[in-house]
Design a protein around this motif. Structure first.
Motif, mmCIF file in Angstrom:
data_model
loop_
_atom_site.group_PDB
_atom_site.id
_atom_site.type_symbol
_atom_site.label_atom_id
_atom_site.label_comp_id
_atom_site.label_asym_id
_atom_site.label_seq_id
_atom_site.Cartn_x
_atom_site.Cartn_y
_atom_site.Cartn_z
ATOM 1 N N ALA A 179 55.017 53.994 20.122
ATOM 2 C CA ALA A 179 53.891 53.621 19.325
ATOM 3 C C ALA A 179 53.074 55.058 18.751
ATOM 4 O O ALA A 179 53.117 55.929 19.229
ATOM 5 N N PRO A 180 53.086 54.873 17.312
ATOM 6 C CA PRO A 180 52.903 53.893 16.382
ATOM 7 C C PRO A 180 54.100 53.601 15.944
ATOM 8 O O PRO A 180 54.950 54.408 15.517
ATOM 9 N N PHE A 181 54.806 52.261 16.226
ATOM 10 C CA PHE A 181 55.861 51.987 15.661
ATOM 11 C C PHE A 181 55.778 50.929 14.432
ATOM 12 O O PHE A 181 54.690 50.489 14.172
ATOM 13 N N TYR A 182 56.943 50.800 13.615
ATOM 14 C CA TYR A 182 56.821 49.867 12.470
ATOM 15 C C TYR A 182 56.334 48.736 12.889
ATOM 16 O O TYR A 182 57.101 48.132 13.633
ATOM 17 N N SER A 183 55.519 48.042 12.026
ATOM 18 C CA SER A 183 54.885 46.752 12.602
ATOM 19 C C SER A 183 55.742 45.627 12.732
ATOM 20 O O SER A 183 55.448 44.511 13.347
ATOM 21 N N SER A 184 56.759 45.622 11.672
ATOM 22 C CA SER A 184 57.504 44.473 11.760
ATOM 23 C C SER A 184 58.678 44.490 12.960
ATOM 24 O O SER A 184 59.245 43.592 13.163
ATOM 25 N N TYR A 185 58.942 45.604 13.859
ATOM 26 C CA TYR A 185 59.762 45.633 14.610
ATOM 27 C C TYR A 185 59.534 44.508 15.925
ATOM 28 O O TYR A 185 60.539 43.817 16.238
ATOM 29 N N PRO A 186 58.462 44.361 16.409
ATOM 30 C CA PRO A 186 58.292 43.557 17.308
ATOM 31 C C PRO A 186 58.528 42.100 16.892
ATOM 32 O O PRO A 186 58.949 41.085 17.306
ATOM 33 N N LEU A 187 57.955 41.860 15.493
ATOM 34 C CA LEU A 187 58.249 40.451 14.984
ATOM 35 C C LEU A 187 59.675 39.985 14.734
ATOM 36 O O LEU A 187 60.016 39.152 14.979
ATOM 37 N N MET A 188 60.543 41.004 14.282
ATOM 38 C CA MET A 188 61.807 40.736 13.958
ATOM 39 C C MET A 188 62.618 40.626 14.907
ATOM 40 O O MET A 188 63.494 39.724 15.286
ATOM 41 N N THR A 189 62.197 41.601 16.131
ATOM 42 C CA THR A 189 62.921 41.476 17.238
ATOM 43 C C THR A 189 62.833 40.080 18.205
ATOM 44 O O THR A 189 63.800 39.324 18.853
ATOM 45 N N ASP A 190 61.613 39.387 18.191
ATOM 46 C CA ASP A 190 61.441 38.114 18.838
ATOM 47 C C ASP A 190 61.392 36.902 17.943
ATOM 48 O O ASP A 190 61.136 35.940 18.379
ATOM 49 N N ALA A 200 59.949 45.099 24.038
ATOM 50 C CA ALA A 200 59.258 45.364 25.258
ATOM 51 C C ALA A 200 58.103 46.620 25.060
ATOM 52 O O ALA A 200 57.641 47.361 26.150
ATOM 53 N N GLY A 201 57.833 46.845 23.937
ATOM 54 C CA GLY A 201 56.806 47.811 23.584
ATOM 55 C C GLY A 201 56.817 49.285 23.297
ATOM 56 O O GLY A 201 58.216 49.518 22.957
ATOM 57 N N ASP A 202 55.760 49.816 24.015
ATOM 58 C CA ASP A 202 56.013 51.409 23.613
ATOM 59 C C ASP A 202 57.012 51.996 24.505
ATOM 60 O O ASP A 202 56.940 52.061 25.463
ATOM 61 N N ARG A 403 46.707 47.831 6.325
ATOM 62 C CA ARG A 403 47.447 47.207 7.406
ATOM 63 C C ARG A 403 46.905 47.871 8.504
ATOM 64 O O ARG A 403 46.927 49.125 8.811
ATOM 65 N N CYS A 404 46.244 47.006 9.435
ATOM 66 C CA CYS A 404 45.460 47.610 10.788
ATOM 67 C C CYS A 404 46.487 48.221 11.747
ATOM 68 O O CYS A 404 47.700 47.996 12.128
ATOM 69 N N GLY A 405 45.788 49.179 12.358
ATOM 70 C CA GLY A 405 46.709 49.949 13.204
ATOM 71 C C GLY A 405 47.165 49.074 14.471
ATOM 72 O O GLY A 405 48.074 49.378 15.020
ATOM 73 N N LYS A 406 46.524 47.945 14.786
ATOM 74 C CA LYS A 406 46.809 47.186 16.014
ATOM 75 C C LYS A 406 48.321 46.615 16.012
ATOM 76 O O LYS A 406 48.944 46.272 16.722
ATOM 77 N N HIS A 407 48.763 46.559 14.558
ATOM 78 C CA HIS A 407 50.093 45.958 14.177
ATOM 79 C C HIS A 407 51.077 46.840 14.666
ATOM 80 O O HIS A 407 52.324 46.653 14.814
ATOM 81 N N GLY A 409 50.747 48.907 17.332
ATOM 82 C CA GLY A 409 50.705 49.421 18.748
ATOM 83 C C GLY A 409 49.590 50.416 18.760
ATOM 84 O O GLY A 409 49.542 51.298 19.656
ATOM 85 N N ALA A 410 48.607 50.449 17.890
ATOM 86 C CA ALA A 410 47.783 51.775 18.005
ATOM 87 C C ALA A 410 46.070 51.207 17.997
ATOM 88 O O ALA A 410 46.181 49.808 17.979
ATOM 89 N N SER A 411 45.475 51.906 17.708
ATOM 90 C CA SER A 411 43.806 51.548 17.303
ATOM 91 C C SER A 411 43.497 51.083 16.478
ATOM 92 O O SER A 411 44.135 51.395 15.356
ATOM 93 N N LEU A 412 42.470 50.053 16.479
ATOM 94 C CA LEU A 412 42.061 49.632 15.213
ATOM 95 C C LEU A 412 41.137 50.586 14.196
ATOM 96 O O LEU A 412 40.678 50.414 13.360
#
Length: 440
Positions: A179-190, A200-202, A403-407, A409-412
């Motif tokens: 983290a911070p990772f590309y915001s689409s990685y979690p979405l595309m993976t799952d 599995a996250g950071d 695009r917000c940092g939470k997507h 894996g980071a802070s708002l």
């Protein structure tokens, strides 16, 4: 007489009805309807290459989007959420003859491009030009590699997960990225809810034993930092995403040499709409499994898009060698200068405002540009300082969409900002940023 009168009245009523229908259609486009959440039509300055911006307003949005009046830019929403690389339009408009391609109706009818190739739908010309551009830039080793073409690097990423995850295991394989990772990685993976792999996250927090897949994006999206693997355990396999490892964004320090590397024309030349990416793969079996995934997913990749991408890559390499037209500017020199100017403007605006901060990068020698420079990424990882806890919400009040940092894996307090939009949008963004204050 009666017949003529009736006829006249008929045509009069028809005219009134036609006018009513047209007025209604115009009103539907211009006005917002509470339930339907109509799109915003942004003003386009006469004669300017303004961004044709339209965005659906999400339910519950607190941002009041103004209907375009065509007078000034005060009410215009600047959408820098998506990484749409429209900055490059100005260069490619000059290259019309060099990049125009005509495909006869009989060409590319077959599913097959090269049946002898493990990736049987890969057009030989695209493979040739992809190898050539890597040789010109010096950013990747291409010898003793198998090339797999995909509908953008998104499809190639999913194909790589399918190929690398062991089949027949009791549970899915973990997929991680720092983290911070590309915001689409979690979405595309799952997205497919596969039994082969799961997000599995950071990677910095990953402490499980057993096999895993680590994604290494370098330079990283969203913060532009150079990356190497973080977990480094014997049972791990790596996917290297080099979408931004091009000399307009970062110093080319050496030719990347890894087992599986992803590239795309979306950010290298700006042709995101062509949806073409390619993977350089060492292991033949992995390349064949990736090919199988794409075969089952889309039965190959559009030949029309491949041929256009090949033409674009050829024109790019030719411009670097001044082969097509001596008057044509080197594409990467043009792009480098654009990014240098934009980052200078952004940093000046951040200093003037005093409300934000940007990452500090380390300069390095670029073997392609033959000079030392700091990374100038395709995205800005902007942080709101002080009392601003929701950076995306704060900018949204100023009609700037990010695009917000939470997507990631980071802070708002962080947002990702697209640096590749058209000039009118980017210039309006830095102008607004420089004049922001907490008291308004």
């Amino acid at each position: 007489m009666g017949k003529d009168w009736n006829s006249a009245m008929y045509w009069r009523h028809l005219l009134v009805l036609s006018l009513a229908i047209n007025i209604g259609m115009v009103a539907k486009v211009v006005l917002f309807h509470g339930d339907e959440k109509e799109v915003l039509l942004c003003p386009v300055e006469p004669g300017a290459e303004a961004a044709h911006l339209s965005r659906v307003v999400s339910e519950g949005s607190s941002l009041e989007l103004e209907v375009a009046s065509g007078v000034g830019d005060h009410g215009r929403v600047v959408d820098l959420d998506h990484g749409d690389p429209t900055m490059y339009e100005m260069f490619w408009k000059r290259m019309d003859e060099e990049t125009t391609i005509v495909i006869p109706g009989w060409q590319s009818i077959s599913y097959f491009s090269d049946p002898a190739n493990p990736c049987w739908f890969l057009e030989p010309e695209l493979a040739k030009q992809a190898v050539r551009i890597h040789q010109v830039v010096g950013n990747a080793v291409t010898e003793n590699r198998y090339m797999v073409v995909g509908t953008g690097s998104t499809q190639l990423y999913q194909a790589a997960l399918y190929a690398l995850a062991p089949h027949g295991e009791p549970g899915p394989m973990d997929v991680v990225s720092v983290a911070p990772f590309y915001s689409s990685y979690p979405l595309m993976t799952d997205f497919l809810k596969s039994g082969l792999y799961k997000w599995a996250g950071d990677a910095n927090l990953y402490d499980k034993d057993g096999p895993y897949i680590e994604l290494v994006t370098s330079p990283n999206n969203p913060d532009g930092e150079p990356r190497t693997s973080a977990v480094n355990r014997s049972q791990g396999v790596l996917i290297h995403d080099f979408a931004y490892y091009w000399p307009q964004y970062a110093p080319i320090t050496s030719a990347a040499d890894h087992d599986l590397m992803l590239f795309t024309v979306s950010k290298s030349t700006g042709h995101a709409g062509s949806r073409i990416g390619w993977a350089l793969v060492k292991d033949k079996e992995v390349a064949m499994k990736m090919t199988k995934f794409i075969e089952l997913n889309t039965i190959g990749v559009s030949k029309d898009s491949q041929l256009r991408a090949a033409k674009i890559l050829k024109a790019t390499s030719d411009s670097c060698k001044h082969m097509s037209n001596p008057k044509v500017e080197n594409f990467f020199k043009f792009s480098f200068n654009q990014m240098t100017e934009r980052w200078a403007k952004l940093r000046a605006a951040v200093r003037k405002s005093g409300l934000f901060s940007l990452p500090d990068f380390t300069s390095d020698w670029c073997t392609y540009n033959q000079q030392v420079f700091q990374p100038q990424p395709a995205f800005a990882w902007l942080k709101c300082e002080g009392e601003i806890d929701d950076c995306q919400g704060f900018l949204k009040k100023h009609k700037i969409l990010t695009r917000c940092g939470k997507h990631f894996g980071a802070s708002l307090k962080y947002v990702r900002v697209n640096m590749l939009d058209r000039d009118p949008n980017f210039n309006l963004f830095v102008e607004r940023l420089s004049t922001m204050s907490l008291i308004e």
